[in-house]
Motif scaffolding. Sequence first.
Motif, PDB file in Angstrom:
ATOM      1  N   ASP A 164      10.014 -14.147  11.581  1.00 15.02           N
ATOM      2  CA  ASP A 164      11.452 -14.018  11.398  1.00 15.02           C
ATOM      3  C   ASP A 164      11.761 -12.850  10.458  1.00 15.02           C
ATOM      4  N   LEU A 165      13.034 -12.566  10.289  1.00  8.55           N
ATOM      5  CA  LEU A 165      13.441 -11.413   9.495  1.00  8.55           C
ATOM      6  C   LEU A 165      12.969 -11.507   8.051  1.00  8.55           C
ATOM      7  N   GLU A 166      13.139 -12.678   7.442  1.00  6.73           N
ATOM      8  CA  GLU A 166      12.821 -12.801   6.020  1.00  6.73           C
ATOM      9  C   GLU A 166      11.340 -12.596   5.744  1.00  6.73           C
ATOM     10  N   LYS A 167      10.485 -13.194   6.560  1.00  8.52           N
ATOM     11  CA  LYS A 167       9.043 -13.043   6.349  1.00  8.52           C
ATOM     12  C   LYS A 167       8.607 -11.606   6.617  1.00  8.52           C
ATOM     13  N   SER A 168       9.203 -10.963   7.628  1.00  8.95           N
ATOM     14  CA  SER A 168       8.891  -9.561   7.924  1.00  8.95           C
ATOM     15  C   SER A 168       9.317  -8.662   6.770  1.00  8.95           C
ATOM     16  N   LEU A 169      10.507  -8.916   6.213  1.00  8.96           N
ATOM     17  CA  LEU A 169      10.972  -8.157   5.059  1.00  8.96           C
ATOM     18  C   LEU A 169      10.056  -8.364   3.857  1.00  8.96           C
ATOM     19  N   LYS A 170       9.627  -9.588   3.655  1.00 10.85           N
ATOM     20  CA  LYS A 170       8.748  -9.906   2.527  1.00 10.85           C
ATOM     21  C   LYS A 170       7.449  -9.125   2.632  1.00 10.85           C
ATOM     22  N   LEU A 171       6.885  -9.071   3.821  1.00 10.84           N
ATOM     23  CA  LEU A 171       5.649  -8.306   3.999  1.00 10.84           C
ATOM     24  C   LEU A 171       5.904  -6.819   3.757  1.00 10.84           C
ATOM     25  N   GLY A 172       7.051  -6.322   4.197  1.00 11.67           N
ATOM     26  CA  GLY A 172       7.400  -4.938   3.918  1.00 11.67           C
ATOM     27  C   GLY A 172       7.449  -4.658   2.431  1.00 11.67           C
ATOM     28  N   ALA A 173       8.065  -5.558   1.675  1.00  9.05           N
ATOM     29  CA  ALA A 173       8.164  -5.390   0.226  1.00  9.05           C
ATOM     30  C   ALA A 173       6.787  -5.429  -0.439  1.00  9.05           C
ATOM     31  N   ILE A 174       5.906  -6.292   0.043  1.00  2.42           N
ATOM     32  CA  ILE A 174       4.540  -6.380  -0.493  1.00  2.42           C
ATOM     33  C   ILE A 174       3.798  -5.069  -0.267  1.00  2.42           C
ATOM     34  N   CYS A 175       3.902  -4.529   0.934  1.00  3.93           N
ATOM     35  CA  CYS A 175       3.207  -3.281   1.271  1.00  3.93           C
ATOM     36  C   CYS A 175       3.762  -2.106   0.469  1.00  3.93           C
ATOM     37  N   ALA A 176       5.087  -2.043   0.322  1.00  2.00           N
ATOM     38  CA  ALA A 176       5.704  -0.953  -0.443  1.00  2.00           C
ATOM     39  C   ALA A 176       5.269  -1.010  -1.898  1.00  2.00           C
ATOM     40  N   ALA A 177       5.205  -2.213  -2.463  1.00  2.00           N
ATOM     41  CA  ALA A 177       4.807  -2.358  -3.868  1.00  2.00           C
ATOM     42  C   ALA A 177       3.376  -1.883  -4.086  1.00  2.00           C
ATOM     43  N   GLU A 178       2.503  -2.164  -3.136  1.00  7.17           N
ATOM     44  CA  GLU A 178       1.113  -1.702  -3.279  1.00  7.17           C
ATOM     45  C   GLU A 178       1.050  -0.181  -3.296  1.00  7.17           C
ATOM     46  N   ILE A 179       1.829   0.452  -2.441  1.00  6.71           N
ATOM     47  CA  ILE A 179       1.772   1.908  -2.321  1.00  6.71           C
ATOM     48  C   ILE A 179       2.304   2.598  -3.571  1.00  6.71           C
ATOM     49  N   ILE A 180       3.397   2.108  -4.136  1.00  5.76           N
ATOM     50  CA  ILE A 180       3.988   2.798  -5.285  1.00  5.76           C
ATOM     51  C   ILE A 180       3.233   2.535  -6.585  1.00  5.76           C
ATOM     52  N   SER A 181       2.202   1.687  -6.519  1.00  5.28           N
ATOM     53  CA  SER A 181       1.415   1.400  -7.719  1.00  5.28           C
ATOM     54  C   SER A 181       0.277   2.394  -7.930  1.00  5.28           C
ATOM     55  N   HIS A 182       0.117   3.359  -7.004  1.00  8.12           N
ATOM     56  CA  HIS A 182      -0.939   4.363  -7.132  1.00  8.12           C
ATOM     57  C   HIS A 182      -0.503   5.665  -6.478  1.00  8.12           C
ATOM     58  N   VAL A 183      -1.247   6.722  -6.694  1.00 10.43           N
ATOM     59  CA  VAL A 183      -0.963   8.010  -6.073  1.00 10.43           C
ATOM     60  C   VAL A 183      -1.430   7.984  -4.619  1.00 10.43           C
ATOM     61  N   GLY A 184      -0.584   8.480  -3.717  1.00 11.72           N
ATOM     62  CA  GLY A 184      -0.953   8.566  -2.311  1.00 11.72           C
ATOM     63  C   GLY A 184      -0.223   7.546  -1.461  1.00 11.72           C
ATOM     64  N   ALA A 185      -0.170   7.839  -0.153  1.00 10.09           N
ATOM     65  CA  ALA A 185       0.660   7.041   0.760  1.00 10.09           C
ATOM     66  C   ALA A 185      -0.143   6.173   1.711  1.00 10.09           C
ATOM     67  N   ARG A 186      -1.416   5.968   1.417  1.00 13.33           N
ATOM     68  CA  ARG A 186      -2.241   5.066   2.215  1.00 13.33           C
ATOM     69  C   ARG A 186      -2.757   3.946   1.307  1.00 13.33           C
ATOM     70  N   PRO A 187      -2.904   2.724   1.821  1.00  8.02           N
ATOM     71  CA  PRO A 187      -3.337   1.597   0.990  1.00  8.02           C
ATOM     72  C   PRO A 187      -4.687   1.857   0.328  1.00  8.02           C
ATOM     73  N   MET A 188      -4.839   1.374  -0.898  1.00 13.75           N
ATOM     74  CA  MET A 188      -6.091   1.538  -1.633  1.00 13.75           C
ATOM     75  C   MET A 188      -6.810   0.208  -1.880  1.00 13.75           C
ATOM     76  N   ILE A 189      -6.214  -0.884  -1.410  1.00 13.79           N
ATOM     77  CA  ILE A 189      -6.886  -2.168  -1.484  1.00 13.79           C
ATOM     78  C   ILE A 189      -6.805  -2.823  -0.110  1.00 13.79           C
ATOM     79  N   ASP A 190      -7.414  -3.988   0.029  1.00 14.49           N
ATOM     80  CA  ASP A 190      -7.382  -4.712   1.289  1.00 14.49           C
ATOM     81  C   ASP A 190      -5.970  -5.280   1.491  1.00 14.49           C
ATOM     82  N   LEU A 191      -5.179  -4.562   2.303  1.00 15.20           N
ATOM     83  CA  LEU A 191      -3.777  -4.931   2.490  1.00 15.20           C
ATOM     84  C   LEU A 191      -3.643  -6.275   3.203  1.00 15.20           C
ATOM     85  N   LYS A 192      -4.559  -6.541   4.128  1.00  7.96           N
ATOM     86  CA  LYS A 192      -4.515  -7.814   4.857  1.00  7.96           C
ATOM     87  C   LYS A 192      -4.751  -8.985   3.913  1.00  7.96           C
ATOM     88  N   ALA A 193      -5.716  -8.847   2.986  1.00  5.93           N
ATOM     89  CA  ALA A 193      -5.999  -9.906   2.018  1.00  5.93           C
ATOM     90  C   ALA A 193      -4.842 -10.078   1.044  1.00  5.93           C
TER      91      ALA A 193
END
Length: 332
Positions: free
Chosen positions: A296-325
Motif C-alpha cells: 500500500d501507499l504508506e508502506k511504500s512511502l516508509k521504505l522510500g524514507a528508509i532508503c533515502a535516510a541511508e543514502i544521505i548518511s554517507h557520501v555517494g548515491a549508491r547504498p553502502m550497507i545491505d539495504l534489503k536487511a
Amino acid sequence: MSSPSLDIVAIGNAIVDILSPCDDAFIDAQGMTKGSMQLMFSPAEADALYAKMGPGTEASGGSAANTVAGIAALGGKCGFIGQVASDQLGQVFAHDIRATGVHFDTPARNGEPTTARCLIFVTPDGQRTMNTFLGASQFLPAHALDRDLIANAAILYLEGYLWDPEEPRAAMRAAIDIARSAGRKVAFTLSDIFCIGRHGGDFRALIGDGLIDILFANENELLALAETDDFDAAVATIAAKVPTLVVTRSEKGAIALSGGAQAQVSAEPIERVVDTTGAGDLFAAGFLHGQAQGWDLEKSLKLGAICAAEIISHVGARPMIDLKALAAAKLG
C-alpha cells in the motif's frame, strides 16, 4: 497480457559522479546555485571546473541508474537503458551497474563525446551542488532501446533530466509507447526545477494525455509544475491528473495520493546529514519496489524514507550497507 519478468526498467543518463567536499564560499565564487544542478556544455568547461576540485570520490551515478541500483539492492529485478561512450568511464559505469545485479546491455557509442560525468560539490551541511556534462548520454537513440526489456517490466521509469537532449527525448517517447502497448505502467520523475523551466510544457502534456501513471516530485518541483506558490493547491491540481502522485518534502517527510487514498510518512531520523546526493533517487527506489510488490501507499512511502535516510548518511548515491536487511529490520 503476459506477466512481467522484471519489476522496473529505467531509462536515464549514464553518468559517473565525482564528489568533492567544499565550503559555501567556493560555491559562491564559482557562481553556482547551492543545491541545484547546472549543465556544462563542453568537455573543456568540465575539465576547467574539475581542475578546481579538491580530492574527489568517483562513483557511478545518474538519477534513474541510482534508483534501479537501489531496487536491485532491495531484491527487485531491474534493467537500465542509457548511453555510455567507448572509454574508461563508460567501462566503469557498465561494470558498476551490472555489479548491482541490474541488466544493462546498451551498446557503447564510439567517438566523441566522452561518457557523461557529474562534478558534485558537497558543503558541510550535506547539500550537493551538481555540474553535469551529459556527454554521450545525450545521444541515446530510439533504435538502441531493448523493446523486449521494456515490454517485460511492470513499470517503466523515466528521469526528467534526460528529457533535455532531443535524441533521448524521442527515445523516451518511443519507450512510453512500448510500455503502454504492453499494458505496463509508466513512472516519471521531474528531477529538477531546471528541467521544468525548460520542459514544463512537455511534462504537463504527458500528464494531460494520461501517459504517466506514477509521478515523483519534490515540493519545489511540484509548485513549479502546478505554477503556484500554494502547496495544497499544487497537490490538488496535479493529483487530479495522475493516478499516483508522490511528493518528497525533505525533513518534512513525504506524501502520496492514489485513487482517492492518501498517505504520509515522516522523514527517517539519522544522526547527521552527510550528503544529499541521490536522496530522491533512493526514495523512488523504495517506493517503486514497494509498489512492485503490491504494497500500500504508506508502506511504500516508509521504505522510500528508509532508503533515502541511508543514502544521505554517507557520501555517494549508491547504498553502502545491505539495504534489503535494513528494510527488513525497519519494516518488521
